[in-house]
Structure formats: C-alpha cells, structure tokens
Design a protein around this motif. Structure first.
Motif, PDB file in Angstrom:
ATOM      1  N   LYS A  40       0.833  -1.194   0.000  1.00  0.00           N
ATOM      2  CA  LYS A  40       0.000   0.000   0.000  1.00  0.00           C
ATOM      3  C   LYS A  40       0.872   1.250   0.000  1.00  0.00           C
ATOM      4  O   LYS A  40       1.942   1.268   0.587  1.00  0.00           O
ATOM      5  CB  LYS A  40      -0.902   0.033   1.240  1.00  0.00           C
ATOM      6  CG  LYS A  40      -1.835  -1.168   1.382  1.00  0.00           C
ATOM      7  CD  LYS A  40      -2.917  -1.166   0.327  1.00  0.00           C
ATOM      8  CE  LYS A  40      -3.912  -2.312   0.555  1.00  0.00           C
ATOM      9  NZ  LYS A  40      -4.929  -2.374  -0.518  1.00  0.00           N
ATOM     10  N   VAL A  41       0.388   2.272  -0.665  1.00  0.00           N
ATOM     11  CA  VAL A  41       1.029   3.589  -0.627  1.00  0.00           C
ATOM     12  C   VAL A  41      -0.006   4.567  -0.103  1.00  0.00           C
ATOM     13  O   VAL A  41      -1.017   4.813  -0.753  1.00  0.00           O
ATOM     14  CB  VAL A  41       1.525   4.021  -2.016  1.00  0.00           C
ATOM     15  CG1 VAL A  41       2.056   5.454  -1.970  1.00  0.00           C
ATOM     16  CG2 VAL A  41       2.612   3.078  -2.518  1.00  0.00           C
ATOM     17  N   MET A  42       0.233   5.078   1.105  1.00  0.00           N
ATOM     18  CA  MET A  42      -0.731   5.991   1.718  1.00  0.00           C
ATOM     19  C   MET A  42      -0.250   7.434   1.570  1.00  0.00           C
ATOM     20  O   MET A  42       0.887   7.757   1.902  1.00  0.00           O
ATOM     21  CB  MET A  42      -0.930   5.667   3.203  1.00  0.00           C
ATOM     22  CG  MET A  42      -1.906   6.621   3.897  1.00  0.00           C
ATOM     23  SD  MET A  42      -2.107   6.321   5.683  1.00  0.00           S
ATOM     24  CE  MET A  42      -3.156   4.869   5.644  1.00  0.00           C
ATOM     25  N   HIS A  88       3.074   7.412   3.652  1.00  0.00           N
ATOM     26  CA  HIS A  88       4.339   7.523   2.942  1.00  0.00           C
ATOM     27  C   HIS A  88       4.585   8.954   2.482  1.00  0.00           C
ATOM     28  O   HIS A  88       5.713   9.315   2.135  1.00  0.00           O
ATOM     29  CB  HIS A  88       4.345   6.562   1.755  1.00  0.00           C
ATOM     30  CG  HIS A  88       4.137   5.139   2.165  1.00  0.00           C
ATOM     31  ND1 HIS A  88       2.918   4.500   2.091  1.00  0.00           N
ATOM     32  CD2 HIS A  88       4.987   4.236   2.715  1.00  0.00           C
ATOM     33  CE1 HIS A  88       3.026   3.261   2.542  1.00  0.00           C
ATOM     34  NE2 HIS A  88       4.265   3.076   2.936  1.00  0.00           N
ATOM     35  N   ALA A  89       3.526   9.753   2.461  1.00  0.00           N
ATOM     36  CA  ALA A  89       3.681  11.188   2.200  1.00  0.00           C
ATOM     37  C   ALA A  89       2.555  11.917   2.911  1.00  0.00           C
ATOM     38  O   ALA A  89       1.419  11.428   2.971  1.00  0.00           O
ATOM     39  CB  ALA A  89       3.631  11.491   0.707  1.00  0.00           C
ATOM     40  N   ASP A 120       8.954  11.752  -4.682  1.00  0.00           N
ATOM     41  CA  ASP A 120       9.222  11.566  -3.252  1.00  0.00           C
ATOM     42  C   ASP A 120       8.615  10.284  -2.710  1.00  0.00           C
ATOM     43  O   ASP A 120       9.234   9.587  -1.912  1.00  0.00           O
ATOM     44  CB  ASP A 120       8.670  12.756  -2.452  1.00  0.00           C
ATOM     45  CG  ASP A 120       9.468  14.025  -2.709  1.00  0.00           C
ATOM     46  OD1 ASP A 120      10.573  13.916  -3.254  1.00  0.00           O
ATOM     47  OD2 ASP A 120       8.982  15.110  -2.371  1.00  0.00           O
ATOM     48  N   VAL A 121       7.397   9.985  -3.146  1.00  0.00           N
ATOM     49  CA  VAL A 121       6.675   8.850  -2.549  1.00  0.00           C
ATOM     50  C   VAL A 121       6.995   7.557  -3.277  1.00  0.00           C
ATOM     51  O   VAL A 121       7.490   6.594  -2.687  1.00  0.00           O
ATOM     52  CB  VAL A 121       5.154   9.101  -2.576  1.00  0.00           C
ATOM     53  CG1 VAL A 121       4.422   7.958  -1.894  1.00  0.00           C
ATOM     54  CG2 VAL A 121       4.817  10.412  -1.924  1.00  0.00           C
ATOM     55  N   LEU A 122       6.711   7.520  -4.581  1.00  0.00           N
ATOM     56  CA  LEU A 122       6.833   6.261  -5.302  1.00  0.00           C
ATOM     57  C   LEU A 122       8.291   5.842  -5.463  1.00  0.00           C
ATOM     58  O   LEU A 122       8.609   4.657  -5.341  1.00  0.00           O
ATOM     59  CB  LEU A 122       6.158   6.387  -6.664  1.00  0.00           C
ATOM     60  CG  LEU A 122       4.649   6.635  -6.605  1.00  0.00           C
ATOM     61  CD1 LEU A 122       4.060   6.687  -8.006  1.00  0.00           C
ATOM     62  CD2 LEU A 122       3.944   5.556  -5.791  1.00  0.00           C
ATOM     63  N   ALA A 123       9.171   6.811  -5.723  1.00  0.00           N
ATOM     64  CA  ALA A 123      10.582   6.447  -5.864  1.00  0.00           C
ATOM     65  C   ALA A 123      11.122   5.875  -4.553  1.00  0.00           C
ATOM     66  O   ALA A 123      11.834   4.864  -4.544  1.00  0.00           O
ATOM     67  CB  ALA A 123      11.394   7.671  -6.280  1.00  0.00           C
ATOM     68  N   HIS A 124      10.766   6.503  -3.421  1.00  0.00           N
ATOM     69  CA  HIS A 124      11.224   5.998  -2.121  1.00  0.00           C
ATOM     70  C   HIS A 124      10.616   4.633  -1.829  1.00  0.00           C
ATOM     71  O   HIS A 124      11.300   3.726  -1.326  1.00  0.00           O
ATOM     72  CB  HIS A 124      10.849   6.990  -1.031  1.00  0.00           C
ATOM     73  CG  HIS A 124      11.286   6.579   0.335  1.00  0.00           C
ATOM     74  ND1 HIS A 124      12.612   6.397   0.691  1.00  0.00           N
ATOM     75  CD2 HIS A 124      10.567   6.285   1.465  1.00  0.00           C
ATOM     76  CE1 HIS A 124      12.700   6.025   1.947  1.00  0.00           C
ATOM     77  NE2 HIS A 124      11.485   5.940   2.441  1.00  0.00           N
ATOM     78  N   ARG A 125       9.334   4.461  -2.167  1.00  0.00           N
ATOM     79  CA  ARG A 125       8.674   3.173  -1.908  1.00  0.00           C
ATOM     80  C   ARG A 125       9.327   2.072  -2.737  1.00  0.00           C
ATOM     81  O   ARG A 125       9.546   0.961  -2.268  1.00  0.00           O
ATOM     82  CB  ARG A 125       7.185   3.291  -2.250  1.00  0.00           C
ATOM     83  CG  ARG A 125       6.348   2.144  -1.722  1.00  0.00           C
ATOM     84  CD  ARG A 125       6.245   2.206  -0.230  1.00  0.00           C
ATOM     85  NE  ARG A 125       5.848   0.928   0.335  1.00  0.00           N
ATOM     86  CZ  ARG A 125       6.282   0.471   1.483  1.00  0.00           C
ATOM     87  NH1 ARG A 125       7.137   1.155   2.190  1.00  0.00           N
ATOM     88  NH2 ARG A 125       5.868  -0.680   1.950  1.00  0.00           N
ATOM     89  N   ARG A 126       9.647   2.409  -3.987  1.00  0.00           N
ATOM     90  CA  ARG A 126      10.259   1.402  -4.844  1.00  0.00           C
ATOM     91  C   ARG A 126      11.651   1.031  -4.337  1.00  0.00           C
ATOM     92  O   ARG A 126      12.059  -0.128  -4.405  1.00  0.00           O
ATOM     93  CB  ARG A 126      10.347   1.907  -6.286  1.00  0.00           C
ATOM     94  CG  ARG A 126      10.826   0.844  -7.272  1.00  0.00           C
ATOM     95  CD  ARG A 126      10.791   1.335  -8.703  1.00  0.00           C
ATOM     96  NE  ARG A 126       9.444   1.666  -9.130  1.00  0.00           N
ATOM     97  CZ  ARG A 126       9.131   2.085 -10.356  1.00  0.00           C
ATOM     98  NH1 ARG A 126      10.084   2.208 -11.264  1.00  0.00           N
ATOM     99  NH2 ARG A 126       7.891   2.360 -10.673  1.00  0.00           N
TER     100      ARG A 126
END
Length: 658
Positions: free
Chosen positions: A53-55, A232-233, A343-349
């Motif tokens: 999940k990405v919140m 995440h953000a 910021d969010v997706l790159a860090h999550r990946r």
C-alpha cells in the motif's frame, strides 16, 4: 508523468517483480531445491509486492481547499467533484479511501458518539455492525458524490455534550467553536469514514487519508500516532493568500513536525494561487508574490523552499475536466504530482527493491551451496564406482558394507545435531520473550497506570520517558541475544561442516536496529500530548484512555513485525540444515542402490557411471540456468518497468474499471 501515470508504472513494476519471483519458486520446486525457509521468504515477498500500500495523507485546517486538491489529483477522470468541496467546512471527519476486494463498493461511517466509549478506532474497525453503511454505485458519479457528501454532516449539541466529545475546552476558550444563537455547538456527525471503491489507483494499492481541521486531529490520538506516521507522504495545505496561520502552525508543530524526520515525505502546498491572479497586477508581480509566500512559509515551518509548492487545485481540476493544457500548466498541479511521484513512489520502490535484492542474494547463495553439495557428492560417487573396475564380488560387497556403516554412523550423529537444535531453540525462546506481548505490557504498565489517574497528570512525562527507556533496553537486549544466537549457529555450522562435509551457511546477521529507530519515532510522535498545551485534554479520562490504547496498539504492531523477522531468519537457518540432512540421506540411498545394482548384475558398472555422469551434466546445466535466472531477475529488478503500458487516460481507465 503525472502521479497517476507514475503509479501505473509502479504497479506494473511490482507485478513484474512478483512474476520473476514466481518463476524462480517454480524452478526451485521442480528440482527439489525449495526448502521451507526459502518458500516462506519468497511467499512473503510476493505477498508484499501484491498487497503493498502507498498511503498519501492530506492534512489542513478548514477551508484550505484540501478536498478539492484530492479531487484534482486523483478523481478528475470522473469529470466532476467526488469529495465534497463546497464553500465553508467540507470533510468533517477523517476519511480513508481505499480498496478491499472482499467488500462491495460502500461508504462506512462511525458515529461520533463512539468517542464516549473506551474502544480505540482499531477496535471499532473490527465491529462493522457499529458503522452506518451506504452502498456506492461506482458507475454513477453523481450518486457517488452525493453519498460521499455525508462525510460533511454535522450535529448541533450542548456545550456539555461538546465537552464530552472533545470539541469544547473550558481551559482554552480561544480554540472553542462559536455557539449558535440557540447556544448549541456544531460538531461532526461522524468520527471516522471508510470509503471502499474500485478506482484504478485504489485497486493498485493507493490509500488516501483525508483529515479535517485542528479540533478533529487533536481529539483523535490514533490519527497522529498511528495513521499519519504510516503515511508515505503527508501533504500539508495552506492558503496562498494567508500563508501560515496560527492554527496551521499548531497543526504543523504538534502533529506533523514531530514525525517529520524524513523531511522529503512532507510536502507543503500553497493552494488557491488563483486568488492572487489579478488583471490589475502584472504576471511578474503575481509570480513575485507567490515566490515570497513560498519562502516565508518554508521559513516558518523549517523546510527547504522546494518543499513548498504553489498550486490552484480548483483550476487544476477544471483544466483536467476540460482538457485545457494551458490552464493546467497555470494551475501548477503537474508540479505537485511530479513531487509526489518522485518523493513517494521512488522511495517506496527503493524499499521494495532492497527487499527483492536481499532475497535474491540469499537464494543465490543458498541454492548455489546446495547445487555444489550435490555436484560434490556425484563426483565422489563416480570416483567410488570407478574404483570398482576390475574388482571382484568380495570387494564390491565390502564397499556396500562400508557405505552402510557410514550411514549408521551418520544416523547415530543425529543426537549431536539434535543438541544443536535444542540450544538454538532455547536461545530463540528467550529472544521471542524479549519481543512478546507480555514484555510490552510489563514495560508500559506504569505508564498505563499513570494515564488512568484522574485529573491533571503531573509527572506523566517522566513516567513516559521511563517506559520507553525500558522498551529501548529490551530491544537492545534482543539485539544482543540475536547476535549470540548468530555466533552460536556459526560455531555449530562450522563444526557440522567439518565433521559431515556439509555446506551450511549462517544467514546474514539479524539486524533489529531499524525497530529501535521506529521505537524512537513512536516515542517522539506522542510527546506533543504530554506537554503543557495538552495538559487539560490529557486530564480527560476518555482522551487519556484513547492515547494509551493508541500507544499500545502501535507498539504491538512494531514488536510483531520484529518477531516475524526473527521467525523468518530462524527458518532460513533451520530449513538449510534440514535440506542438507535430507540430501545426505538421499545420497546414502543412491550409493547403496548403485552398488546393489552392480552386485545383482541389474546394471553394468559402465552403465551406472554413465548415468551418474549424465546426472552430473544435468546438474551443471541447472547451475548455469540458475545463474541465468537470478541474473535476469536482478537485471529486471533494477529496471523501471518491463511491462509496456497502454497509452490511455485516467478517464478511460475508470470507464474500463467500473
């Protein structure tokens, strides 16, 4: 690309990684190389990739255009507003938007009166009958928007009721809402809302948290100690014409800044820049005003200026609906979407890549050792049979007796291997005790008792610090115990390798330091509730009880994750020993069978050696194929995406999905 497009790429990347892992698991399974530890590690990683999940949490005081921003970024494909965004107060309760395939599209609402009861929000989630449910028609945007408007509903209550619900504080009159002419106070009708819908982004794992203003945030400890830290953000919205107001600053300092250690996960949006657009002011002057507001807001909040992004959510939504590229550029909404994606997706990946990379490396090493052990045993068998050339039946019979004797000696050595297991399990039991629920309860017992004391809770900050000192000490003890288990296993494995010719490798050192860091973050995120600004709120038994439960709930989750990591690490070590024991027993059986066949003339010596040589060639080919598969998986893991994405807009995706 927009955030929506980037999220599509992120989801395609996750699916591709899961496919590679499934291919590796199938290959290992077919060759009897997938032990219990490897199977569980692969299964857990595949599950994590599938359900990740990405919140993204949106936080603002009332009337900052927060719901309009959510509409513009995520729901413009519907061609209209989905979240209520009319003038004045809109979203009155915290609202989570996500997707659960086991539930129909629906809106669930928890009545505000549940604040008068001791259960935490997490506990209420397990009581679906207490929520009011409204089914949603995702094929009808009008019905969808009309149903979601319920999150803006209010009730009018007496001052006494408002005080009990946490919306009226005699000690802080400046923060209280204004009573109506009838003396009644307007409060939210609902405490929390959950929206389940099959929006393309929500189906792929996006979770949106829409939070209301200061009063609602401060009255719900679980928001700031559980939900917001999990995001995440966090997008904090200000009004461009006003900058950072007093209530904005309170939200930032008390609820966002304490957990903003990772500064790049906090974005500040100066919304409503269209209010600065003025035909009597030149574009350069308007740009200068916006730049000044960005710099001033960043200075007040202690951020870098690039973390403050100026947009017009209303114009951005209008531009997307009308497909007006010029207006979209003027709204600056794409700049915010790019920042979210970066910021969010790159860090999550990066986090997921690290887990995939670690798992692949561990598998590559463990399977490589197992293939090497099989190869060595085949070579020894061939050499053993080559030595029988020209020998008579007596020599062959003696060889069989020697192999059977070796097998008996190996089986007799099982007691020593069992002793290694017993010592290992004893240490593990002590380690799990340090991470168990009973240890947590003991460490926070004094804090829980202090929070239950009636009235103003003098000295609670000291008790709080002592509780977390004990928790940190327990984690440090667990970290030392894990090192001792590691050292014990290393010694035992060296001994077994030397005595039995095993190829046992101790798993990488178990590192629990990240849990200590998370514990420190939890400690920091609660401190604002123990200061002078919250002394009167903390005196309320209901609030103090909710705070205690929120703390304990988050601690339990942290320690459960730590225990699960220990369990997975243990299985990686234990299953490796099991696999090599199983291989050795199979090898004895194959050696005895080979000699037996030669004794019974069921197969000539040359035929048996040829069979073993063919198996050795196959094993070499398997080793080469394993190297190729893991190399391909590693290469694909580093690529942005191996799956082409059709060029369709969000509106088309929504039409297809609903």
């Amino acid at each position: 690309m927009s955030f929506n497009q980037e999220f599509d790429e992120h989801s395609a990347w996750r699916r591709e990684r899961a496919r590679h892992l499934q291919t590796l698991a199938g290959w290992l399974e077919r060759r009897d190389l997938l032990d219990a530890g490897a199977r569980e590690r692969l299964a857990q990683l595949q599950e994590r990739l599938a359900s990740d999940k990405v919140m993204v949490a949106f936080v603002a005081e009332f009337s900052r255009g927060k719901s309009e921003l959510i509409n513009a970024v995520f729901f413009a494909g519907y061609g209209r507003r989905i979240m209520p965004a009319s003038a004045g107060r809109t979203t009155m309760c915290p609202t989570e938007l996500g997707y659960d395939a086991d539930l129909p599209p629906c809106l669930r609402l928890l009545p505000i009166e549940t604040r008068l009861q001791p259960q935490s929000l997490m506990e209420w989630r397990s009581a679906p009958h207490q929520w009011e449910r409204i089914d949603l028609d995702v094929n009808d945007p009008s019905q969808l928007a009309q149903a979601i408007e319920k999150v803006a509903e209010v009730r009018r209550v007496t001052q006494e009721e408002a005080r009990a619900l946490g919306f009226w504080h005699d000690e802080q009159p400046d923060d209280n809402p204004l009573p109506g002419l009838d003396g009644l106070i307007e409060v939210p009708r609902w405490r929390h809302a959950l929206i389940n819908m099959a929006h393309p982004l929500l189906k792929q794992g996006l979770v949106i948290l829409d939070t209301p203003g200061l009063n609602a945030i401060g009255a719900e400890p679980e928001l700031t100690v559980s939900l917001l830290p999990q995001a995440h953000a966090v997008v904090f919205i200000l009004a461009a014409d006003a900058g950072v107001s007093k209530s904005d600053l309170v939200i930032w300092r008390e609820h966002l800044a304490p957990s903003a250690e990772h500064g790049d996960s906090r974005l500040v949006v100066l919304n409503k820049i269209d209010t600065l657009w003025d035909d009597l002011t030149s574009p350069d002057d308007i740009e200068a005003q916006i730049a000044r507001q960005r710099v001033q807001s960043a200075q007040v909040l202690g951020l870098a200026p690039q973390q403050v992004i100026a947009v017009s959510a209303q114009k951005g939504l209008l531009a997307k609906v009308r497909q007006d590229e010029t207006l979209l550029a003027e709204s600056r909404l794409p700049e915010l979407e790019r920042a979210l994606a970066d910021d969010v997706l790159a860090h999550r990946r990066e986090i997921l890549q690290a887990h995939v990379r670690t798992t692949l490396q561990q598998l590559r090493t463990e399977v490589g050792h197992l293939l090497h052990a099989r190869t060595r045993e085949l070579v020894e068998q061939i050499q053993e049979l080559e030595a029988l050339r020209g020998k008579n039946a007596t020599v062959i019979r003696q060889m069989r007796l020697r192999i059977e004797q070796e097998q008996r000696e190996f089986d007799a050595g099982g007691a020593r291997i069992q002793a290694v297991r017993s010592v290992h399990l004893k240490h593990l039991k002590e380690l799990f005790a340090l991470l168990g629920a009973n240890r947590i309860k003991a460490d926070v017992a004094a804090l829980a008792q202090a929070l239950k004391q009636p009235g103003v809770k003098f000295g609670v900050k000291k008790v709080y610090a002592e509780a977390f000192r004990r928790l940190h000490g327990g984690l440090a003890d667990a970290h030392r115990m894990a090192a001792e288990v590691q050292d014990m296993l290393a010694g035992a494995f060296r001994s077994l390798n030397a005595e039995y010719g095993f190829a046992l490798q101790v798993p990488e050192r178990l590192d629990l330091s990240r849990y200590a860091e998370e514990l420190a973050e939890i400690e920091q995120s609660h401190l604002q509730y123990l200061g002078l600004t919250n002394v009167f709120r903390l005196a309320q038994p209901e609030f103090a009880d909710r705070l205690a439960k929120a703390v304990l709930s988050r601690l339990r989750k942290l320690y459960e994750e730590a225990s699960n990591e220990v369990e997975l690490w243990n299985k990686a070590a234990a299953s490796q020993l099991d696999a090599q024991l199983r291989e050795r027993r199979k090898n004895f059986a194959r050696r005895i069978e080979a000699v037996h066949r030669i004794q019974e003339a069921a197969g000539s010596l040359d035929e048996r050696i040829a069979e073993l040589q063919a198996r050795l060639d196959d094993l070499q080919a398997e080793g080469d194929e394993w190297t190729r598969l893991t190399a391909e998986a590693s290469l694909a893991e580093a690529m942005p995406s191996a799956t082409p994405r059709p060029e369709v807009g969000l509106a088309a995706q929504q039409t297809a999905s609903v």
